[in-house]
Design an enzyme around this catalytic site. Structure first.
Site, PDB file in Angstrom:
ATOM      1  N   ASP A  44       1.073  -1.371  -0.021  1.00  0.00           N
ATOM      2  CA  ASP A  44       0.373   0.078   0.002  1.00  0.00           C
ATOM      3  C   ASP A  44       0.470   1.282   0.102  1.00  0.00           C
ATOM      4  OD1 ASP A  44      -2.516  -1.534   0.035  1.00  0.00           O
ATOM      5  OD2 ASP A  44      -2.918  -1.011   1.954  1.00  0.00           O
ATOM      6  N   TYR A  81       2.312   1.467  -3.505  1.00  0.00           N
ATOM      7  CA  TYR A  81       1.069   2.146  -4.186  1.00  0.00           C
ATOM      8  C   TYR A  81       0.883   3.841  -4.192  1.00  0.00           C
ATOM      9  CZ  TYR A  81      -3.774   2.531  -6.516  1.00  0.00           C
ATOM     10  OH  TYR A  81      -5.107   3.173  -6.775  1.00  0.00           O
ATOM     11  N   LEU A  87     -10.230   6.835   0.761  1.00  0.00           N
ATOM     12  CA  LEU A  87      -9.224   7.815   1.514  1.00  0.00           C
ATOM     13  C   LEU A  87      -8.238   8.131   1.201  1.00  0.00           C
ATOM     14  CD1 LEU A  87     -10.879   6.303   4.664  1.00  0.00           C
ATOM     15  CD2 LEU A  87     -11.826   7.882   4.415  1.00  0.00           C
ATOM     16  N   GLU A  94     -11.430   5.594  14.357  1.00  0.00           N
ATOM     17  CA  GLU A  94     -11.845   4.303  14.101  1.00  0.00           C
ATOM     18  C   GLU A  94     -11.099   3.576  13.850  1.00  0.00           C
ATOM     19  OE1 GLU A  94     -15.243   4.674  10.977  1.00  0.00           O
ATOM     20  OE2 GLU A  94     -16.494   6.430  12.192  1.00  0.00           O
ATOM     21  N   LYS A 121      -9.656   0.555  10.960  1.00  0.00           N
ATOM     22  CA  LYS A 121      -9.892   0.794   9.601  1.00  0.00           C
ATOM     23  C   LYS A 121      -9.584  -0.555   9.408  1.00  0.00           C
ATOM     24  CE  LYS A 121      -7.767   2.862   4.745  1.00  0.00           C
ATOM     25  NZ  LYS A 121      -8.628   1.233   4.561  1.00  0.00           N
ATOM     26  N   ASP A 139      -9.418  -4.108   7.383  1.00  0.00           N
ATOM     27  CA  ASP A 139      -8.721  -4.954   6.145  1.00  0.00           C
ATOM     28  C   ASP A 139      -9.980  -5.854   5.278  1.00  0.00           C
ATOM     29  OD1 ASP A 139      -6.994  -4.511   4.581  1.00  0.00           O
ATOM     30  OD2 ASP A 139      -6.030  -5.940   5.464  1.00  0.00           O
ATOM     31  N   GLU A 158     -17.639  -1.903   5.861  1.00  0.00           N
ATOM     32  CA  GLU A 158     -17.003  -2.998   5.361  1.00  0.00           C
ATOM     33  C   GLU A 158     -17.439  -4.467   5.405  1.00  0.00           C
ATOM     34  OE1 GLU A 158     -14.794  -1.249   4.077  1.00  0.00           O
ATOM     35  OE2 GLU A 158     -12.335  -2.565   4.319  1.00  0.00           O
ATOM     36  N   TYR A 199     -20.167   2.043   9.046  1.00  0.00           N
ATOM     37  CA  TYR A 199     -19.509   3.201   8.857  1.00  0.00           C
ATOM     38  C   TYR A 199     -19.332   4.683   8.385  1.00  0.00           C
ATOM     39  CZ  TYR A 199     -16.684   2.068   5.149  1.00  0.00           C
ATOM     40  OH  TYR A 199     -15.999   1.326   4.299  1.00  0.00           O
ATOM     41  N   LYS A 258      -1.895   5.308   8.137  1.00  0.00           N
ATOM     42  CA  LYS A 258      -2.298   3.159   7.269  1.00  0.00           C
ATOM     43  C   LYS A 258      -0.673   2.310   8.461  1.00  0.00           C
ATOM     44  CE  LYS A 258      -3.551   1.404   4.811  1.00  0.00           C
ATOM     45  NZ  LYS A 258      -3.214   1.633   3.102  1.00  0.00           N
ATOM     46  N   CYS A 285       7.012 -35.713 -10.048  1.00  0.00           N
ATOM     47  CA  CYS A 285       6.937 -34.878  -8.241  1.00  0.00           C
ATOM     48  C   CYS A 285       8.549 -35.164  -7.729  1.00  0.00           C
ATOM     49  CB  CYS A 285       6.343 -36.117  -7.401  1.00  0.00           C
ATOM     50  SG  CYS A 285       6.310 -36.370  -5.658  1.00  0.00           S
ATOM     51  N   CYS A 329       8.782 -38.746  -5.738  1.00  0.00           N
ATOM     52  CA  CYS A 329       8.757 -39.835  -6.029  1.00  0.00           C
ATOM     53  C   CYS A 329       9.281 -40.163  -7.234  1.00  0.00           C
ATOM     54  CB  CYS A 329       7.509 -41.500  -6.025  1.00  0.00           C
ATOM     55  SG  CYS A 329       5.508 -39.937  -6.803  1.00  0.00           S
ATOM     56  N   CYS A 351       0.657 -34.518  -6.881  1.00  0.00           N
ATOM     57  CA  CYS A 351       1.392 -35.813  -7.085  1.00  0.00           C
ATOM     58  C   CYS A 351      -0.150 -37.293  -7.372  1.00  0.00           C
ATOM     59  CB  CYS A 351       3.046 -36.351  -6.212  1.00  0.00           C
ATOM     60  SG  CYS A 351       3.414 -38.545  -6.621  1.00  0.00           S
ATOM     61  N   CYS A 390       3.310 -42.946  -2.756  1.00  0.00           N
ATOM     62  CA  CYS A 390       4.324 -41.528  -2.581  1.00  0.00           C
ATOM     63  C   CYS A 390       4.862 -40.989  -1.556  1.00  0.00           C
ATOM     64  CB  CYS A 390       3.994 -39.939  -3.635  1.00  0.00           C
ATOM     65  SG  CYS A 390       4.697 -38.853  -2.783  1.00  0.00           S
TER      66      CYS A 390
HETATM   67  S1  IVH Z   1     -15.049   6.109   5.564  1.00  0.00           S
HETATM   68  C1  IVH Z   1     -15.682   8.966   2.613  1.00  0.00           C
HETATM   69  N1  IVH Z   1     -14.112   4.421   7.574  1.00  0.00           N
HETATM   70  O1  IVH Z   1     -11.046   1.872   3.586  1.00  0.00           O
HETATM   71  C2  IVH Z   1     -16.076   7.264   3.770  1.00  0.00           C
HETATM   72  N2  IVH Z   1     -13.171   3.515   5.393  1.00  0.00           N
HETATM   73  O2  IVH Z   1      -8.869   3.229   2.295  1.00  0.00           O
HETATM   74  C3  IVH Z   1     -15.048   6.607   2.845  1.00  0.00           C
HETATM   75  N3  IVH Z   1     -12.641   1.207   5.357  1.00  0.00           N
HETATM   76  O3  IVH Z   1     -13.433   2.571   0.647  1.00  0.00           O
HETATM   77  C4  IVH Z   1     -14.931   5.902   3.364  1.00  0.00           C
HETATM   78  N4  IVH Z   1     -12.372   1.051   7.325  1.00  0.00           N
HETATM   79  O4  IVH Z   1     -13.025   0.884   2.574  1.00  0.00           O
HETATM   80  C5  IVH Z   1     -13.564   4.441   6.401  1.00  0.00           C
HETATM   81  N5  IVH Z   1     -13.681   3.356   9.544  1.00  0.00           N
HETATM   82  C6  IVH Z   1     -14.088   2.899   8.602  1.00  0.00           C
HETATM   83  C7  IVH Z   1     -13.022   2.156   7.619  1.00  0.00           C
HETATM   84  C8  IVH Z   1     -13.189   2.216   6.207  1.00  0.00           C
HETATM   85  C9  IVH Z   1     -11.895   0.732   6.489  1.00  0.00           C
HETATM   86  C10 IVH Z   1     -11.915   1.239   3.821  1.00  0.00           C
HETATM   87  C11 IVH Z   1     -13.309   1.421   2.798  1.00  0.00           C
HETATM   88  C12 IVH Z   1     -12.302   2.606   2.653  1.00  0.00           C
HETATM   89  C13 IVH Z   1     -11.311   2.717   2.343  1.00  0.00           C
HETATM   90  C14 IVH Z   1     -10.150   3.454   2.271  1.00  0.00           C
END
Ligand code: IVH
Length: 667
Positions: free
Chosen positions: A35, A38, A85, A120, A122, A124, A177, A229, A317, A409, A412, A427, A432
């Site tokens: 990430d 990216y 985000l 909150e 995040k 996954d 999520e 959320y 992150k 294999c 064997c 296999c 074996c």
């Molecule tokens: S808020 C406009 N809250 O993170 C509001 N996103 O990288 C946008 N995600 O697309 C999202 N936990 O899939 C929000 N507590 C949380 C989250 C959350 C996971 C994910 C969600 C979002 C992605 C963005």
């Protein structure tokens, strides 16, 4: 000065790369860069576009959110786009965000005393949107490209955390999520190994792959979870603050993640982020950061959004625990059903307090997808409870050697095979030695005969010295044979022999599981046993009779028929009977002691998997639900129990351990 041509080329290059990565991440669920990398690319592109607006490509990925829309599902245009985000990785970036928010708002208002944040976890997983009409769930949509998603309503309905009916008869769109708990991933992967299918690399991929299943029954079996959320146009429901919205969602019947903090200032935000970064492995599900949101909706509105992301929120992150090392070689491991797994031999490297020398490369598709070769530098990750895995190539070596999957294999020498529609290569030789070793490891494992005295090293010796050439010969071992092996003291021998003797009365379900019939895991074995009165019935059952058993699919039914028809099965059972195995089906183990009592299971357990606990409760006529309500009678809680435990406490529901459950049914 840098020439404009150069800038244009760099923008072109970044656009192409980001698009490719988007496709890999969102559509194929197979990211090939971290990430962090990216985000660095996206930031660079954003910077160039801001400074050279005349060079922006019309279809630049900075204008749209990730994935594309699959042709297999109906398209659905989001009324309000589903945004992504902006990411941050340091305390400084959080301070910058706070300064930016304040600066923008101070252009509009005179003072900002009530500016606070809601933090909150995040999650996954993957974002979805739920549409309720008059309080009734009518649609579930994926994010897709942010503007148009896929209609996955039927699949969404299989997720028990998602209420089908809200408390109030409101028209509302709720976003959140979908994710998979860690122990579910372990169970699903165990099952996939049994079925000869490639394991999911992580919980996110498993959840993403599941939600796009065309067969909603499979979605139900995977037991996905959900946390909301976001409420679209929250103000229309009289809501003014983010944390108040979370409370409102709770009242409407959603399970809301309990770990959020409300009305925090930026120092409290930073403390919260740092605290959860330390505790990132402490919960039963994966979260890869913290989401920081401006609390007041009036400020959110003033701040507005960019093309892709809101200006009122930022994701912090966590750094992933990864290590960089050299891929020195590749070994090929043979599984008990013959599946060949490529394993990376690494230059030893420290990772989360341990030295890592081996990591899985999953399968041949994975190697091709990531473009890994011998001598390359690779990034290795060690997720909690999961074996280390190669994540990606970080540097391509000049003298890289292509990884050539063997055709024979490695143990064997038999010609390897691949089944249609399955990436796994296997296999086919049932004699074996590689398969035998893996089968023995399975037979002595906890879910099967549970013979802790026999470890991998002993198995290695027994197979190599041909003391055991078929797993059933374990039960022909005597003190003479065992003493002939290395490091076999008298005490160890006695212990192993007594464990083997005890295993004979372990029960038919475990015997079936130990046998290693394809597709038959612990759960299926128990279902099979509960549907017959004697093991002899299996030998005369038709495919249809197997598939009539609730929980046994068509494919498994065919495999069962094949197995029980084989000479091997007859011989095996004859042999086991002669050796004093007890095949009695103890129907009296089940009873009605839990009649109509409602249970919810949470966390991970020492003795049982969650699905075993479910079966156990059901076999005593109890009811297992996935979310805690006032009507729940007991919550069975194990390690790392999450929000369900908290909910139990809130509702005053009795919380019990696995051993207390055993006591209730007198095991
Ligand atoms: S808020 C406009 N809250 O993170 C509001 N996103 O990288 C946008 N995600 O697309 C999202 N936990 O899939 C929000 N507590 C949380 C989250 C959350 C996971 C994910 C969600 C979002 C992605 C963005």
């Amino acid at each position: 000065m840098v020439s404009e041509k150069k800038i244009q080329n760099r923008i072109k290059e970044l656009v192409k790369e980001i698009k490719e990565h988007n496709q890999k991440y969102y559509d194929q669920d197979l990211p090939v860069i971290t990430d962090f990398e990216y985000d660095t690319k996206v930031k660079e592109l954003g910077y160039l576009e801001e400074n050279y607006p005349h060079l922006i490509f019309a279809d630049s990925p900075t204008n749209k959110v990730g994935g594309t829309v699959s042709a297999s599902f109906q398209k659905y245009k989001h009324q309000v786009p589903m945004l992504s985000l902006a990411n941050s990785y340091s305390k400084q970036e959080l301070l910058d965000f706070d300064a930016r928010v304040k600066k923008t708002l101070l252009k509009e208002v005179n003072e900002l005393e009530d500016l606070t944040y809601c933090c909150e976890l995040k999650m996954d997983g993957l974002a979805i949107s739920l549409i309720y009409e008059q309080g009734v769930l009518v649609k579930g949509i994926t994010r897709g490209d942010g503007k148009t998603g896929e209609d996955i309503t039927e699949n969404i309905k299989m997720i028990s955390d998602i209420p089908k009916q809200l408390l109030s008869k409101v028209d509302v769109e709720v976003r959140g999520e979908v994710y998979l708990e860690k122990d579910r991933l372990i169970e699903i992967n165990k099952q996939r190994t049994i079925e000869g299918e490639a394991e999911f690399a992580n919980a996110r991929n498993a959840a993403a792959g599941t939600i796009r299943q065309l067969d909603s029954k499979i979605v139900g079996e995977r037991e996905l979870s959900f946390y909301p959320y976001f409420v679209v146009a929250a103000a229309e429901h009289g809501l003014v603050v983010q944390s108040q919205m979370l409370e409102w969602l709770k009242q409407q019947g959603f399970q809301v993640n309990e770990h959020y903090i409300a009305k925090a200032n930026i120092s409290q935000v930073i403390a919260y982020c740092e605290d959860w970064e330390k505790k990132r492995d402490s919960l039963g599900y994966e979260f890869d950061g913290v989401v920081v949101k401006v609390e007041e909706f009036k400020y959110q509105e003033l701040l507005g959004t960019n093309m892709k992301t809101p200006k009122w929120a930022i994701a912090f992150k966590f750094f992933e625990e990864v290590a960089n090392t050299v891929l020195e070689d590749v070994l090929y491991q043979v599984g008990r059903l013959g599946t060949i797994t490529p394993v990376a031999v690494l230059k030893p490297v420290e990772l989360s307090g341990a030295t890592v020398e081996r990591a899985t490369l999953h399968n041949s598709d994975f190697i091709e997808e990531k473009g890994v070769a011998i001598n390359d530098e690779v990034v290795v990750k060690r997720a909690a409870e999961v074996i280390p895995a190669v994540v990606m190539v970080s540097h391509r070596s000049e003298n890289r050697k292509e990884i050539v999957f063997p055709t024979e294999c490695p143990v064997c020498g038999t010609l390897l095979k691949q089944e249609e529609d399955n990436v796994a290569i296997y296999c086919p030789n049932i004699k074996c030695k590689g398969r035998l070793k893996a089968q023995l490891i399975h037979v002595v494992s906890r879910d099967a005969f549970n013979i802790s005295g026999i470890g991998d090293k002993l198995i290695e010796q027994m197979v190599e010295q041909e003391v055991v050439t078929d797993w059933v010969q374990l039960f022909e071992l005597d003190s003479e044979k065992l003493s002939s092996l290395e490091r076999m003291g008298e005490k160890t021998v006695t212990n192993i022999l007594s464990q083997l003797e005890k295993a004979k009365s372990i029960g038919l379900a475990k015997i079936l599981f130990a046998t290693g019939i394809k597709q038959v895991g612990v759960r299926a074995a128990e279902l099979l046993v509960s549907s017959v009165s004697s093991y002899n019935d299996f030998f005369s059952m038709k495919v249809e009779e197997f598939s009539e058993i609730d929980g046994i699919g068509e494919k498994t039914a065919c495999l069962l028929k094949d197995f029980f028809e084989s000479e091997r099965a007859r011989e095996l059972f004859r042999y086991l009977e002669e050796h004093g195995f007890n095949f009695e089906i103890e129907k009296n183990i089940s009873g009605s002691s839990l009649l109509n009592k409602k249970f919810v299971i949470t966390g991970s357990f020492d003795k049982y998997s969650r699905s075993e606990l479910t079966d156990l409760i059901k076999s005593h006529q109890g009811i297992v639900a996935s979310s805690v309500s006032k009507n729940t009678d007991f919550v069975v809680a194990g390690d790392n129990a999450g929000s369900k435990l908290q909910k139990a406490q809130e509702f005053g529901v009795q919380v019990i351990s696995e051993s207390q459950l055993e006591e209730m049914i007198k095991i």
